[in-house]
Design a protein around this motif. Structure first.
Motif, short mmCIF file in Angstrom:
data_model
loop_
_atom_site.label_atom_id
_atom_site.label_comp_id
_atom_site.label_asym_id
_atom_site.label_seq_id
_atom_site.Cartn_x
_atom_site.Cartn_y
_atom_site.Cartn_z
N VAL A 40 11.24 42.59 -14.71
CA VAL A 40 10.51 43.04 -13.53
C VAL A 40 9.00 42.99 -13.78
O VAL A 40 8.23 42.54 -12.92
CB VAL A 40 10.96 44.46 -13.11
CG1 VAL A 40 10.01 45.06 -12.09
CG2 VAL A 40 12.38 44.43 -12.57
N LEU A 41 8.56 43.42 -14.95
CA LEU A 41 7.13 43.40 -15.25
C LEU A 41 6.60 41.97 -15.34
O LEU A 41 5.48 41.70 -14.88
CB LEU A 41 6.86 44.15 -16.56
CG LEU A 41 7.02 45.67 -16.48
CD1 LEU A 41 6.85 46.28 -17.86
CD2 LEU A 41 6.04 46.27 -15.50
N ILE A 42 7.37 41.06 -15.89
CA ILE A 42 6.94 39.66 -15.98
C ILE A 42 6.81 39.08 -14.57
O ILE A 42 5.80 38.42 -14.25
CB ILE A 42 7.94 38.84 -16.82
CG1 ILE A 42 7.80 39.23 -18.29
CG2 ILE A 42 7.70 37.34 -16.65
CD1 ILE A 42 8.89 38.67 -19.18
N LEU A 43 7.79 39.32 -13.72
CA LEU A 43 7.73 38.80 -12.35
C LEU A 43 6.57 39.43 -11.57
O LEU A 43 5.87 38.74 -10.83
CB LEU A 43 9.06 39.07 -11.62
CG LEU A 43 10.25 38.25 -12.12
CD1 LEU A 43 11.51 38.70 -11.42
CD2 LEU A 43 10.01 36.77 -11.91
N LEU A 98 15.82 48.12 -20.83
CA LEU A 98 14.58 47.51 -21.34
C LEU A 98 14.46 46.06 -20.89
O LEU A 98 13.36 45.61 -20.51
CB LEU A 98 14.53 47.59 -22.86
CG LEU A 98 14.14 48.94 -23.45
CD1 LEU A 98 14.18 48.88 -24.98
CD2 LEU A 98 12.77 49.35 -22.99
N ILE A 99 15.56 45.32 -20.94
CA ILE A 99 15.53 43.92 -20.52
C ILE A 99 15.20 43.81 -19.04
O ILE A 99 14.36 42.99 -18.63
CB ILE A 99 16.87 43.23 -20.84
CG1 ILE A 99 17.04 43.10 -22.36
CG2 ILE A 99 16.97 41.86 -20.18
CD1 ILE A 99 18.41 42.64 -22.80
N VAL A 100 15.81 44.65 -18.21
CA VAL A 100 15.54 44.62 -16.77
C VAL A 100 14.09 44.99 -16.48
O VAL A 100 13.41 44.33 -15.68
CB VAL A 100 16.52 45.56 -16.02
CG1 VAL A 100 16.11 45.74 -14.57
CG2 VAL A 100 17.94 45.03 -16.11
#
Length: 53
Positions: free
Chosen positions: A14-17, A8-10
């Motif tokens: 990725v979605l934020i970037l 979930l953290i990864v």
């Protein structure tokens, strides 16, 4: 730490970037369009001035 929390953290990172890159791409697209319009206007001014001479 459970594996699903790490996943979930990864995914969140990725979605934020990806969101940031999409915003930058939209900004650069608008800049490119403005530069294109300025270039076309400049070219037309040169073409019109060249015909009169």
């Amino acid at each position: 730490m459970p594996a699903w929390i790490i996943i979930l953290i990864v995914v969140a990172i990725v979605l934020i970037l990806l969101g940031a890159f999409v915003e930058v791409a939209k900004f650069l697209l608008w800049i490119g369009l403005v530069v294109l319009v300025i270039g076309l206007i400049w070219w037309l001014m040169q073409a019109i001035a060249g015909r009169k001479s």
